[in-house]
Design a protein around this motif. Structure first.
Motif, short mmCIF file in Angstrom:
data_model
loop_
_atom_site.label_atom_id
_atom_site.label_comp_id
_atom_site.label_asym_id
_atom_site.label_seq_id
_atom_site.Cartn_x
_atom_site.Cartn_y
_atom_site.Cartn_z
N ASP A 213 -16.31 66.24 -16.23
CA ASP A 213 -16.44 67.09 -14.82
C ASP A 213 -17.71 66.68 -14.30
N HIS A 214 -18.73 66.22 -14.90
CA HIS A 214 -19.94 65.92 -14.29
C HIS A 214 -20.65 64.61 -15.14
N LEU A 215 -21.06 63.63 -14.23
CA LEU A 215 -21.84 62.42 -14.85
C LEU A 215 -23.34 62.71 -14.48
N THR A 216 -24.13 62.21 -15.67
CA THR A 216 -25.64 62.07 -15.36
C THR A 216 -25.89 60.59 -15.91
N THR A 217 -27.04 60.23 -15.35
CA THR A 217 -27.68 59.18 -15.91
C THR A 217 -29.05 59.32 -15.91
N VAL A 218 -29.80 58.31 -16.37
CA VAL A 218 -31.29 58.61 -16.96
C VAL A 218 -32.34 58.44 -16.21
N SER A 219 -32.19 58.23 -14.82
CA SER A 219 -33.24 58.37 -13.87
C SER A 219 -32.58 58.34 -12.40
N PRO A 220 -33.21 58.78 -11.40
CA PRO A 220 -32.55 59.22 -10.10
C PRO A 220 -32.50 57.94 -9.17
N THR A 221 -33.39 56.92 -9.64
CA THR A 221 -33.08 55.52 -8.88
C THR A 221 -31.93 54.92 -9.69
N TYR A 222 -31.73 54.83 -10.87
CA TYR A 222 -30.41 54.20 -11.48
C TYR A 222 -29.26 54.86 -10.93
N ALA A 223 -29.27 55.99 -10.66
CA ALA A 223 -28.00 56.81 -10.26
C ALA A 223 -27.57 56.41 -8.90
N ARG A 224 -28.85 55.85 -8.16
CA ARG A 224 -28.32 55.16 -6.82
C ARG A 224 -27.90 53.90 -6.93
N GLU A 225 -28.62 53.17 -7.79
CA GLU A 225 -28.29 51.74 -8.25
C GLU A 225 -27.05 51.34 -8.51
N ILE A 226 -26.60 52.30 -9.41
CA ILE A 226 -25.04 52.00 -10.04
C ILE A 226 -23.86 52.19 -8.98
N GLN A 227 -24.20 52.65 -7.99
CA GLN A 227 -23.48 52.90 -7.03
C GLN A 227 -23.16 51.75 -6.00
N THR A 228 -23.73 50.55 -6.29
CA THR A 228 -23.86 49.28 -5.50
C THR A 228 -23.23 48.28 -6.42
#
Length: 490
Positions: A213-228
């Motif tokens: 239902d929801h995804l998290t990862t362990v830093s805000p920058t990595y959350a943006r990076e993995i969408q690239t």
């Protein structure tokens, strides 16, 4: 509110990376905020041998074995926290690491081992323990990635249980041959692009990303990076499509383990006000243990897996230039055999200036974190990173590549940040030996300015990377998913 925390690792008993540290520190922080948090762990010997008084909760029929699988419940030593164990010796009572045999090769049946683990997680969420049913299932990394998928495949027994899936490292994707899909007991339609299929293979990571239902990862920058495409590992399209359900929450530091004011592994404890004396004592002990000769030279430390991900090959390539510039290097780690040999050879060639210990030693890791002047974390990618957080707490300035959680936690020493008294370390962008050695040179130059260095040290030690902050964000997320479930303290 109740949460089931599904993890294959738990410090100090079973750990191969940062997941074990997170599993040890986040649940008690959640409990403090009113979330009744229990863990689910595989029945590895490291757990079964250490946990006393394991009692039966259930004996489950599963698709993975003809015999019933025991689910036990235990209290973690020295705490009031409870953990379930999937006690199936044929799957988990093995030598080697949690994931590989002693020779380093993955166990041939890892799909079944962690398929069973995820299946039991789903069954607990569906009420396998008649005395406790979670309101949230929180699964961690690929080892638990099938748990949300099994919940999606099985009819609910008491309403929908929301699932949260945390990505600790997207590079480990839990990939298996498509021919093994029938062994996982899913409906046929689950092997599809809208399911567990990824490039013709089964991916446990993909299952967690798709069905949760929801995804998290362990830093805000990595959350943006993995969408690239540069960091997404092939999942960037799926992650972009789920961007509204993806949150980056920075990991924290467990002060019970990492606190220079109470660290029994240091020769002298210290806080910000007496940090210079404490760090001098730690540096002297570190130099003595490792045979490093120059008392006045800047000492650069690294406690890391020796892998290209961690950028340690960049350090190896520029190491002669670093030593020629008058700096010393202390390294503790293991991993890639070529890097192990390369660093061992460098230590032999630069005795008294470079020291390398292959393996892991808890006492030495604390001594390097406390006794170094700078900690090197030149990672090619870094979801969060804990080493730089430990270093900041100990007044050891991190030198990092500006990626993931490293970018979120370290303020580069520039003329502006130094003037504003916000600098806490050093950062560079290009994944090249030239960029690394240039930044090491900047740090070595600033080391010769003791007043500026002391201000940076003390600023670093004031940074707040507590688990309480991260836990509050997780609690807010849980309450969005289960708004009708009260916290225990409400």
């Amino acid at each position: 509110m109740r949460a089931l925390f599904v993890t294959a690792e738990l410090y100090p008993w079973v750990k191969s990376g940062g997941l074990g540290d997170v599993a040890a520190a986040l649940p008690p922080a959640l409990t403090e905020l009113g979330v009744d948090t229990r863990l689910l762990l595989p029945g590895f010997p490291g757990f079964l041998d250490a946990f006393p008084g394991i009692t039966d909760v259930a004996r489950l029929h599963t698709p993975f074995t003809s015999e019933r699988v025991r689910v036990g419940l235990t209290r973690l030593p020295g705490t009031e926290r409870l953990a379930y164990l999937v006690d199936q010796p044929a799957y988990y009572d093995r030598p080697g690491s949690p994931y590989a045999s002693p020779d380093g090769s993955d166990w041939h049946d890892n799909h079944r081992r962690f398929g069973l683990f995820s299946w039991v997680a789903a069954e607990i969420a569906r009420g396998a323990d008649q005395n406790w049913t979670p309101d949230i299932l929180h699964a961690h990394d690929w080892h638990a990635g099938l748990a949300p998928a099994y919940l999606a495949a099985l009819p609910p027994t008491a309403g929908h249980i929301p699932t949260v899936f945390t990505i600790h490292n997207l590079a480990y994707q839990g990939l298996f041959s498509a021919t093994l899909f029938p062994e996982l007991a899913f409906p046929p339609g689950f092997f599809s692009i809208d399911g567990v299929e990824f490039r013709g293979l089964i991916s446990f990571m993909k299952a967690g990303l798709f069905y949760s239902d929801h995804l998290t990862t362990v830093s805000p920058t990595y959350a943006r990076e993995i969408q690239t495409s540069a960091f997404g590992g092939g999942f960037e399209g799926l992650l972009r499509s789920r961007a509204d359900a993806l949150t980056g929450i920075l990991n924290g530091v467990d002060p019970r383990v990492w606190d220079p004011g109470h660290d029994a592994l240091l020769p002298q404890v210290y806080r910000a006000e007496n940090a210079p004396a404490g760090k001098r004592a730690a540096k002297a002990a570190l130099r003595s243990r490792l045979g490093l000769e120059r008392e006045d030279a800047p000492l650069f430390g690294a406690v890391s897996r020796l892998t290209p991900q961690k950028g340690l090959d960049l350090l190896l390539d520029c190491l002669p230039e670093v030593v020629a510039g008058g700096s010393q290097i202390a390294i503790l780690g293991s991993g890639d055999s070529d890097l192990e040999r390369g660093f061992a050879a460098a230590a032999a060639s630069h005795k008294g200036q470079v020291a390398v210990e292959i393996g892991y030693d808890e006492g030495l890791s604390h001594l390097i974190i406390g006794g170094s002047d700078v900690i090197l974390v030149p990672s090619r990618f870094e979801p969060c990173g804990l080493t730089q957080l430990y270093a900041l707490r100990y007044g050891t300035l991190p030198l990092v590549r500006r990626v993931g959680g490293l970018a979120d936690t370290v303020v580069d020493a520039t003329s502006v940040s130094l003037a504003e008294d916000s600098a806490t370390g050093f950062a560079f962008d290009d994944a090249s030996p030239q960029a690394l050695v240039s930044t090491i040179g900047r740090a070595a130059t600033l080391f010769r300015e003791p007043k500026t260095w002391l201000r940076m040290m003390r600023r670093a030690m004031t940074r707040d990377f507590s688990w309480e902050s991260a836990a509050r964000q997780y609690v807010a997320l849980y309450r969005e998913l289960q708004p009708d479930k009260p916290l225990l303290t409400s």
